[in-house]
Motif scaffolding. Structure first.
Motif, short mmCIF file in Angstrom:
data_model
loop_
_atom_site.label_atom_id
_atom_site.label_comp_id
_atom_site.label_asym_id
_atom_site.label_seq_id
_atom_site.Cartn_x
_atom_site.Cartn_y
_atom_site.Cartn_z
N SER A 47 114.37 46.23 58.37
CA SER A 47 113.10 46.76 58.84
C SER A 47 113.10 48.28 58.81
CB SER A 47 112.83 46.28 60.26
OG SER A 47 112.84 44.87 60.34
N GLY A 48 114.22 48.87 59.24
CA GLY A 48 114.34 50.32 59.21
C GLY A 48 114.25 50.88 57.80
N TRP A 49 114.83 50.17 56.85
CA TRP A 49 114.74 50.58 55.44
C TRP A 49 113.27 50.61 54.99
CZ3 TRP A 49 113.87 46.62 51.42
CH2 TRP A 49 113.72 47.20 50.17
N LEU A 50 112.52 49.57 55.31
CA LEU A 50 111.12 49.48 54.87
C LEU A 50 110.26 50.58 55.49
CD1 LEU A 50 110.69 45.61 55.00
CD2 LEU A 50 110.47 47.03 52.94
N VAL A 51 110.39 50.78 56.80
CA VAL A 51 109.51 51.75 57.46
C VAL A 51 109.93 53.20 57.14
CG1 VAL A 51 108.84 50.16 59.27
CG2 VAL A 51 110.82 51.64 59.62
N THR A 52 111.23 53.41 56.89
CA THR A 52 111.68 54.74 56.49
C THR A 52 111.20 55.05 55.08
OG1 THR A 52 113.63 54.56 57.89
CG2 THR A 52 113.68 56.25 56.18
N PHE A 53 111.19 54.05 54.21
CA PHE A 53 110.62 54.21 52.87
C PHE A 53 109.17 54.66 52.98
CE2 PHE A 53 108.17 52.73 49.30
CZ PHE A 53 108.95 53.04 48.18
N ALA A 54 108.42 53.98 53.85
CA ALA A 54 107.00 54.33 54.03
C ALA A 54 106.86 55.74 54.57
CB ALA A 54 106.34 53.32 54.96
N GLY A 55 107.61 56.05 55.63
CA GLY A 55 107.49 57.37 56.26
C GLY A 55 107.84 58.50 55.31
N TYR A 56 108.90 58.31 54.53
CA TYR A 56 109.30 59.38 53.61
C TYR A 56 108.32 59.50 52.45
CZ TYR A 56 112.72 62.82 52.18
OH TYR A 56 113.34 64.00 51.88
N ALA A 57 107.69 58.39 52.08
CA ALA A 57 106.65 58.45 51.05
C ALA A 57 105.46 59.27 51.54
CB ALA A 57 106.19 57.04 50.69
N TYR A 58 105.06 59.07 52.80
CA TYR A 58 103.96 59.86 53.36
C TYR A 58 104.31 61.35 53.39
CZ TYR A 58 102.51 55.26 55.20
OH TYR A 58 102.15 53.94 55.33
N ILE A 59 105.56 61.65 53.81
CA ILE A 59 105.97 63.04 53.92
C ILE A 59 106.03 63.71 52.55
CG2 ILE A 59 107.92 64.54 54.52
CD1 ILE A 59 108.49 62.60 56.84
N SER A 60 106.65 63.03 51.58
CA SER A 60 106.87 63.66 50.28
C SER A 60 105.60 63.74 49.43
CB SER A 60 107.97 62.91 49.51
OG SER A 60 107.64 61.55 49.36
N TRP A 61 104.67 62.81 49.61
CA TRP A 61 103.47 62.78 48.78
C TRP A 61 102.18 63.07 49.55
CZ3 TRP A 61 103.34 63.07 43.72
CH2 TRP A 61 104.47 62.69 42.99
N GLY A 62 102.27 63.22 50.88
CA GLY A 62 101.06 63.41 51.67
C GLY A 62 100.28 64.65 51.31
N THR A 63 100.98 65.76 51.12
CA THR A 63 100.29 67.01 50.77
C THR A 63 99.58 66.88 49.44
OG1 THR A 63 101.89 68.34 52.01
CG2 THR A 63 100.60 69.47 50.32
N GLU A 64 100.28 66.32 48.46
CA GLU A 64 99.67 66.16 47.14
C GLU A 64 98.48 65.21 47.20
OE1 GLU A 64 99.15 66.97 43.13
OE2 GLU A 64 100.43 67.95 44.64
N PHE A 65 98.57 64.17 48.03
CA PHE A 65 97.48 63.21 48.15
C PHE A 65 96.21 63.87 48.65
CE2 PHE A 65 94.93 60.26 50.64
CZ PHE A 65 94.70 59.24 49.72
N VAL A 66 96.32 64.66 49.73
CA VAL A 66 95.10 65.26 50.29
C VAL A 66 94.53 66.34 49.38
CG1 VAL A 66 95.76 64.70 52.66
CG2 VAL A 66 96.35 66.94 51.72
N ILE A 67 95.37 66.95 48.56
CA ILE A 67 94.86 67.92 47.59
C ILE A 67 94.06 67.20 46.50
CG2 ILE A 67 95.56 69.53 45.77
CD1 ILE A 67 97.90 70.35 47.58
N ARG A 68 94.60 66.09 46.01
CA ARG A 68 93.94 65.37 44.92
C ARG A 68 92.72 64.58 45.37
NH1 ARG A 68 98.81 62.41 41.45
NH2 ARG A 68 100.18 64.25 41.24
N TYR A 69 92.80 63.98 46.56
CA TYR A 69 91.77 63.01 46.95
C TYR A 69 90.83 63.51 48.05
CZ TYR A 69 94.20 59.38 44.28
OH TYR A 69 94.78 58.65 43.27
#
Length: 408
Positions: A215-237
């Motif tokens: 479970s920790g693997w899955l939610v950490t994957f999600a959290g790090y995805a938000y952190i690493s791509w969140g800035t780019e997402f809000v710029i694009r979308y």
């Protein structure tokens, strides 16, 4: 949770270790705002810049398990102190790097030092405080991740603009060298001197513990995805500018994180007084409450709606930071606390934080970044549901699995 309720030793160990964790994340994040200057000095490609983060993550992940194992078998205070001294020295040496390879080696050494810290420090805190406040104590400890991480990004940019990238490493490396000596003066927490040590394979026979790893693997994957791509997402979308995106997301994440970590930890400890699996319920509930809010944020029609939904989603998602460490320690004997945490960090860092940016990037290349963020959201929901399954196994086997009954 007032510090005044604790004795002088407990207050000292909590303040010192939380402060070290704060410096830990400053040293970890300081390099990212320095990328453009480092790239210009060494004529690097973007791939080479990325390696500076990837090498740290891989070395850090590989080091957490053996160093956690070591902390359960030797002095935890010495493991912490030497780890802080090692990573702070390596951070200082990063400023002296004369080539890309030497800088890469220095960042790898930072990973070694930091790998020694969290398993031993979290175990020390659990050994030093009553079980009924375990999640809240770990929550205070984990505040350093949000505040130190955000300050590291800010300090890197400010110092680099003022004096260049090398002085940034010098300035943030010095406090850790001082704190390492402070940690060395802490008394060793009470432990059973003759308690039998828990073999690592035995932990993997505990279904609830294994499910926490997955479970920790899955939610950490999600959290790090938000952190690493969140800035780019809000710029694009969402139409954010680069500076606007960084400031808005950074401030909201820090504020939501502080309230979420403290609130989730307090709720988890309160639920644990009523149900033996209460802390697990707080973690699962946080992830599942967060998911629809983050989905709303991804599809928000305006910046204001996005920021509001993102804040609420981040608040609930950060509930888990204190309780998850408490759960790992609830499920294992004190002699295995650092090992249990080390194995958890090994799994989530090696298979989540190192993979999430690339996996989401590949999905974005093929189907768009929104699809990539949906993938992260699906991982978060899956992790939250699996945490509910942990409750089943605790109800079936008890908080301490029969396989561990002989160990104290």
């Amino acid at each position: 949770m007032a510090v005044g309720r604790f004795n002088s030793y407990q207050a000292q160990v909590l303040v010192v270790l939380a402060l070290v964790n704060f410096v830990n994340y400053i040293d970890r994040q300081i390099i990212f705002p320095l990328f453009s200057l480092i790239k210009a000095d060494f004529a690097l490609s973007d791939f080479q810049l990325g390696l500076l983060g990837t090498v740290f993550s891989i070395v850090h992940a590989l080091g957490t398990l053996p160093l956690g194992w070591l902390a359960d078998r030797t002095s935890r205070v010495k493991v912490i102190s030497y780890g802080v001294l090692f990573w702070s020295g390596a951070t200082f040496l990063s400023g002296l790097a004369g080539s890309f390879r030497s800088l890469l080696a220095a960042r790898a050494l930072v990973g070694v030092g930091e790998a020694a810290y969290t398993p031993a420090a979290a175990a020390t805190l659990s050994d030093s405080f009553p079980e009924e406040v375990r999640a809240r104590v770990q929550g205070v400890f984990n505040l350093g991740m949000f505040v130190g991480g955000a300050l590291g990004l800010a300090l890197g940019g400010i110092i680099a603009e003022w004096a260049g990238w090398r002085p940034a490493f010098f300035l943030v490396g010095v406090p850790g060298l001082i704190l390492a000596l402070t940690v060395l003066r802490l008394p060793e927490p009470p432990r059973e001197k003759n308690a039998e040590r828990v073999p690592l394979p035995l932990l993997l026979r505990v279904p609830a513990y294994v499910l926490v790893l997955v479970s920790g693997w899955l939610v950490t994957f999600a959290g790090y995805a938000y952190i690493s791509w969140g800035t780019e997402f809000v710029i694009r979308y969402k139409g954010f500018g680069l500076r606007e995106a960084g400031v808005s997301l950074g401030v909201l994440l820090v504020v939501a994180g502080i309230f979420g970590v403290l609130g989730g930890a307090a709720l988890a400890d309160r639920l644990a007084q009523r149900f033996v699996w209460g802390r697990v319920l707080a973690v699962s509930g946080g992830f599942l409450l967060s998911a629809p809010l983050l989905y709303w944020a991804l599809h928000a029609p305006s910046k204001a709606v996005f920021l509001g939904a993102f804040f609420a989603g981040a608040f609930f998602m950060t509930w888990y930071h204190g309780p998850v460490t408490a759960i790992l320690h609830d499920l294992t004997p004190p002699r295995a606390h650092a090992t249990a945490m080390g194995l958890y960090l090994f799994v989530v860092h090696l298979f989540a934080t190192t993979l999430a940016p690339a996996v989401i990037g590949r999905i974005a290349d093929r189907a768009g970044l929104l699809a990539g963020m949906h993938t992260a959201l699906a991982a978060q929901v899956a992790g939250g549901l699996l945490f509910l399954l942990v409750i089943y196994y605790i109800r079936r086997d008890g908080l301490r699995h029969p396989a561990l009954a002989a160990y104290r």
